[in-house]
Design an enzyme around this catalytic site. Structure first.
Site, PDB file in Angstrom:
ATOM      1  N   TYR A 195       0.842  -1.204   0.000  1.00 35.15           N
ATOM      2  CA  TYR A 195       0.000   0.000   0.000  1.00 35.15           C
ATOM      3  C   TYR A 195       0.874   1.250   0.000  1.00 35.15           C
ATOM      4  O   TYR A 195       0.687   2.163  -0.817  1.00 35.15           O
ATOM      5  CB  TYR A 195      -0.921  -0.004   1.225  1.00 35.15           C
ATOM      6  CG  TYR A 195      -1.739   1.256   1.372  1.00 35.15           C
ATOM      7  CD1 TYR A 195      -2.929   1.422   0.669  1.00 35.15           C
ATOM      8  CD2 TYR A 195      -1.317   2.299   2.212  1.00 35.15           C
ATOM      9  CE1 TYR A 195      -3.684   2.589   0.794  1.00 35.15           C
ATOM     10  CE2 TYR A 195      -2.063   3.458   2.346  1.00 35.15           C
ATOM     11  CZ  TYR A 195      -3.243   3.598   1.639  1.00 35.15           C
ATOM     12  OH  TYR A 195      -3.978   4.751   1.760  1.00 35.15           O
ATOM     13  N   LYS A 226       1.320   4.184  -3.042  1.00 37.10           N
ATOM     14  CA  LYS A 226       1.063   5.612  -2.867  1.00 37.10           C
ATOM     15  C   LYS A 226       2.282   6.452  -3.237  1.00 37.10           C
ATOM     16  O   LYS A 226       2.150   7.564  -3.760  1.00 37.10           O
ATOM     17  CB  LYS A 226       0.610   5.894  -1.434  1.00 37.10           C
ATOM     18  CG  LYS A 226      -0.751   5.293  -1.092  1.00 37.10           C
ATOM     19  CD  LYS A 226      -1.839   5.775  -2.050  1.00 37.10           C
ATOM     20  CE  LYS A 226      -3.208   5.255  -1.671  1.00 37.10           C
ATOM     21  NZ  LYS A 226      -4.270   5.742  -2.595  1.00 37.10           N
TER      22      LYS A 226
END
Length: 275
Positions: free
Chosen positions: A173, A177
């Site tokens: 994750y 990003k």
């Protein structure tokens, strides 16, 4: 300027007549940012993979259309289904032969130690958080170029793209990003200049929120006891944020108020990364 609601708006934030798309707009952060655009007078299309939006979408729909004069719509779209994504975006843009902006907020999270990650898990995360976002932005840009719109794109990243979150093991994750932040710079460079054929002039920026109380984060708190208290203690303001606290930031990035801003990452994290 039309008489009525629109005439009372601060002109640089007025989106009256514009057409906008928000992915991940069925609930949470995506929905509240969509609300801000409607409150500024826009026609807003929320896209999400859920067959039907959350109940809060219905409440928002009834409130803002009545009070502000914009409009809020919903379509089921999984950003990994590029064919459907492209067709839906094309159809939205064709109605008024314009597409003014995008907030790309679709994303998922998975708490897993790096050594336990499977290829399939990593592939799924990146397919939504990075590749799906990339395909959304390029599809929107093609529509903007087709109709020669000077569009604005806001990619939702995270402070997790800048730091390793204490107490939360989410390596893929966080990496996704970080990739989104870099992507915003590359797209801003590629699409920023107005070309001889009238295309271009598209601004692309990133918004990196800190910890927000969303359904996804509430699930994190259930999975990791004490995480909420830890995050609050690591924040300069001693609290976590609510989705509504990012409404104005999204509107700023998609309006003329940010007319000379592109290729940037706007970090709003309660001071978390400023220690």
């Amino acid at each position: 300027m039309h008489e009525g609601t629109g005439s009372k708006r601060f002109r640089d934030f007025n989106l009256e007549g514009g057409v906008f798309i928000v992915t991940g707009g069925a609930q949470g952060l995506g929905l509240v940012m969509a609300e801000a655009l409607v409150e500024a007078g826009a026609e807003v299309h929320c896209l999400d993979r859920q067959p039907e939006p959350d109940d809060e979408f219905t409440v928002a729909h009834e409130r803002i259309e009545k009070e502000y004069g914009g409009s809020l719509h919903y379509s089921q779209v999984d950003v990994r289904d590029v064919k459907n994504l492209d067709e839906t975006i094309g159809r939205i843009a064709a109605r008024k032969e314009r597409l003014d902006g995008l907030i790309a907020a679709a994303g998922v999270q998975q708490i897993t130690k790096a050594v336990d990650y499977t290829f399939e898990d990593a592939q799924k995360m990146l397919a939504i958080n990075y590749t799906g976002l990339f395909m959304t932005a390029t599809s929107v840009a093609r529509a903007m170029m087709k109709y020669k719109c000077r569009g604005r794109i806001c990619l939702i990243a995270s402070m997790s793209g800048l730091i390793a979150n204490k107490g939360l093991i989410t390596p893929v994750y966080n990496s996704s990003k970080a990739a989104v932040i870099q992507l915003s710079r590359c797209l801003a460079m590629e699409w920023g200049k107005i070309k001889e054929d009238g295309t271009g002039g598209i601004r692309v920026n990133c918004l990196s929120p800190g910890h927000i109380i969303t359904p996804m984060v509430e699930k994190n708190f259930e999975e990791v006891p004490g995480l909420k208290e830890k995050w609050e203690s690591e924040n300069m303001m001693g609290r976590l944020s609510q989705p509504e606290e990012f409404k104005s930031a999204g509107l700023f990035l998609l309006s003329n108020a940010s007319s000379f801003m592109t290729g940037q990452n706007l970090v709003i994290d309660g001071g978390h990364t400023a220690w």
